[in-house]
Design a protein around this motif. Sequence first.
Motif, PDB file in Angstrom:
ATOM      1  N   THR A  21     110.599  -2.226 -12.526  1.00 39.11           N
ATOM      2  CA  THR A  21     111.739  -2.682 -13.432  1.00 39.11           C
ATOM      3  C   THR A  21     111.334  -2.513 -14.880  1.00 39.11           C
ATOM      4  N   ILE A  22     109.950  -2.214 -15.205  1.00 38.23           N
ATOM      5  CA  ILE A  22     109.538  -2.067 -16.401  1.00 38.23           C
ATOM      6  C   ILE A  22     108.801  -0.771 -16.667  1.00 38.23           C
ATOM      7  N   GLU A  23     109.512   0.232 -17.476  1.00 40.11           N
ATOM      8  CA  GLU A  23     108.896   1.595 -17.741  1.00 40.11           C
ATOM      9  C   GLU A  23     107.891   1.313 -18.967  1.00 40.11           C
ATOM     10  N   VAL A  24     106.752   1.901 -19.000  1.00 40.11           N
ATOM     11  CA  VAL A  24     105.727   1.669 -19.958  1.00 40.11           C
ATOM     12  C   VAL A  24     105.594   3.173 -20.510  1.00 40.11           C
ATOM     13  N   ARG A  25     105.943   3.127 -22.042  1.00 44.65           N
ATOM     14  CA  ARG A  25     105.668   4.422 -22.690  1.00 44.65           C
ATOM     15  C   ARG A  25     105.063   4.204 -24.221  1.00 44.65           C
ATOM     16  N   LEU A  26     104.662   5.230 -24.645  1.00 45.98           N
ATOM     17  CA  LEU A  26     104.423   5.197 -26.073  1.00 45.98           C
ATOM     18  C   LEU A  26     105.616   4.634 -26.874  1.00 45.98           C
ATOM     19  N   HIS A  27     105.369   4.035 -27.983  1.00 47.78           N
ATOM     20  CA  HIS A  27     106.474   3.597 -28.777  1.00 47.78           C
ATOM     21  C   HIS A  27     106.567   4.896 -30.042  1.00 47.78           C
ATOM     22  N   ASP A  28     106.543   6.289 -29.397  1.00 48.42           N
ATOM     23  CA  ASP A  28     106.556   7.330 -30.314  1.00 48.42           C
ATOM     24  C   ASP A  28     108.076   7.316 -31.134  1.00 48.42           C
ATOM     25  N   GLU A  29     108.384   8.589 -31.636  1.00 46.02           N
ATOM     26  CA  GLU A  29     109.412   8.995 -32.290  1.00 46.02           C
ATOM     27  C   GLU A  29     110.640   8.928 -31.357  1.00 46.02           C
ATOM     28  N   LYS A  30     110.433   9.627 -30.082  1.00 44.34           N
ATOM     29  CA  LYS A  30     111.442   9.664 -28.916  1.00 44.34           C
ATOM     30  C   LYS A  30     111.726   8.321 -28.549  1.00 44.34           C
ATOM     31  N   ARG A  31     110.831   7.517 -28.227  1.00 46.42           N
ATOM     32  CA  ARG A  31     111.135   6.361 -27.496  1.00 46.42           C
ATOM     33  C   ARG A  31     111.627   5.092 -28.746  1.00 46.42           C
ATOM     34  N   GLN A  32     111.477   5.410 -30.041  1.00 43.66           N
ATOM     35  CA  GLN A  32     111.994   4.629 -30.832  1.00 43.66           C
ATOM     36  C   GLN A  32     113.616   4.639 -30.925  1.00 43.66           C
ATOM     37  N   GLU A  61     108.401  -4.106 -27.903  1.00 39.67           N
ATOM     38  CA  GLU A  61     107.334  -3.409 -28.501  1.00 39.67           C
ATOM     39  C   GLU A  61     105.965  -4.288 -28.262  1.00 39.67           C
ATOM     40  N   PHE A  62     104.865  -3.697 -28.099  1.00 34.93           N
ATOM     41  CA  PHE A  62     103.620  -4.186 -28.041  1.00 34.93           C
ATOM     42  C   PHE A  62     102.461  -3.350 -28.790  1.00 34.93           C
ATOM     43  N   PRO A  63     101.452  -4.059 -29.278  1.00 37.04           N
ATOM     44  CA  PRO A  63     100.555  -3.224 -30.053  1.00 37.04           C
ATOM     45  C   PRO A  63      99.596  -2.481 -29.304  1.00 37.04           C
ATOM     46  N   SER A  64      99.592  -2.773 -27.801  1.00 37.60           N
ATOM     47  CA  SER A  64      98.529  -2.148 -26.850  1.00 37.60           C
ATOM     48  C   SER A  64      99.047  -2.169 -25.518  1.00 37.60           C
ATOM     49  N   PHE A  65      98.535  -1.438 -24.834  1.00 36.78           N
ATOM     50  CA  PHE A  65      98.885  -1.227 -23.356  1.00 36.78           C
ATOM     51  C   PHE A  65      98.440  -2.897 -22.800  1.00 36.78           C
ATOM     52  N   ILE A  95      97.292   9.228 -18.715  1.00 32.14           N
ATOM     53  CA  ILE A  95      98.500   9.844 -19.117  1.00 32.14           C
ATOM     54  C   ILE A  95      98.571   9.913 -20.772  1.00 32.14           C
ATOM     55  N   TYR A  96      98.189   8.939 -21.493  1.00 33.64           N
ATOM     56  CA  TYR A  96      98.316   8.619 -22.997  1.00 33.64           C
ATOM     57  C   TYR A  96      96.765   8.320 -23.423  1.00 33.64           C
ATOM     58  N   ASN A  97      96.535   8.783 -24.636  1.00 39.53           N
ATOM     59  CA  ASN A  97      95.139   8.492 -25.271  1.00 39.53           C
ATOM     60  C   ASN A  97      95.273   7.148 -26.321  1.00 39.53           C
ATOM     61  N   GLU A 103      98.268   4.407 -32.871  1.00 41.41           N
ATOM     62  CA  GLU A 103      99.039   4.885 -33.995  1.00 41.41           C
ATOM     63  C   GLU A 103     100.677   4.238 -34.027  1.00 41.41           C
ATOM     64  N   HIS A 104     101.069   4.526 -32.771  1.00 39.10           N
ATOM     65  CA  HIS A 104     102.785   4.235 -32.392  1.00 39.10           C
ATOM     66  C   HIS A 104     102.864   2.905 -31.739  1.00 39.10           C
ATOM     67  N   GLY A 105     101.778   2.121 -31.302  1.00 42.72           N
ATOM     68  CA  GLY A 105     102.110   1.013 -30.350  1.00 42.72           C
ATOM     69  C   GLY A 105     102.681   1.476 -28.876  1.00 42.72           C
ATOM     70  N   VAL A 106     103.093   0.422 -28.207  1.00 43.14           N
ATOM     71  CA  VAL A 106     103.663   0.875 -26.761  1.00 43.14           C
ATOM     72  C   VAL A 106     104.875   0.191 -26.715  1.00 43.14           C
ATOM     73  N   LEU A 107     105.660   0.526 -25.658  1.00 44.89           N
ATOM     74  CA  LEU A 107     106.809   0.159 -25.263  1.00 44.89           C
ATOM     75  C   LEU A 107     107.235  -0.449 -23.862  1.00 44.89           C
ATOM     76  N   ALA A 108     107.710  -1.555 -23.864  1.00 47.99           N
ATOM     77  CA  ALA A 108     108.085  -1.979 -22.437  1.00 47.99           C
ATOM     78  C   ALA A 108     109.584  -1.533 -22.283  1.00 47.99           C
TER      79      ALA A 108
END
Length: 115
Positions: A21-32, A61-65, A95-97, A103-108
Amino acid sequence: MEHRMQLQDKPFQLIKQKTKTIEVRLHDEKRQQVTGNDIIIFTNIDKPQETLKVKVMETVEFPSFQALFNQYSNIEVGADEDAQLSQKLAAIYQIYNQRDELEHGVLAISIRLIK
């Protein structure tokens, strides 16, 4: 707003079974651009004819995975029930570096399957 994202088969199937129920992604421009009440269409990378439609319940938003994984259960994020934090981090770093993470932080993205 409607978004399109791709998923590997295992997380795709877990969302389909309503366990992940939680998708984990970078909080990059697309996910913002993703916010509560949006729709995401997931395409299965391994079987491109398979898609799922989910509703975004909320984004956090989270600062890290590591911070994100400490907040949610293994089942919610689609990890094996007995997976350790180090195993989840090793998997996500395939998947991500870490530079992009810093740089972006991460997003739940809290999601609910819709028909």
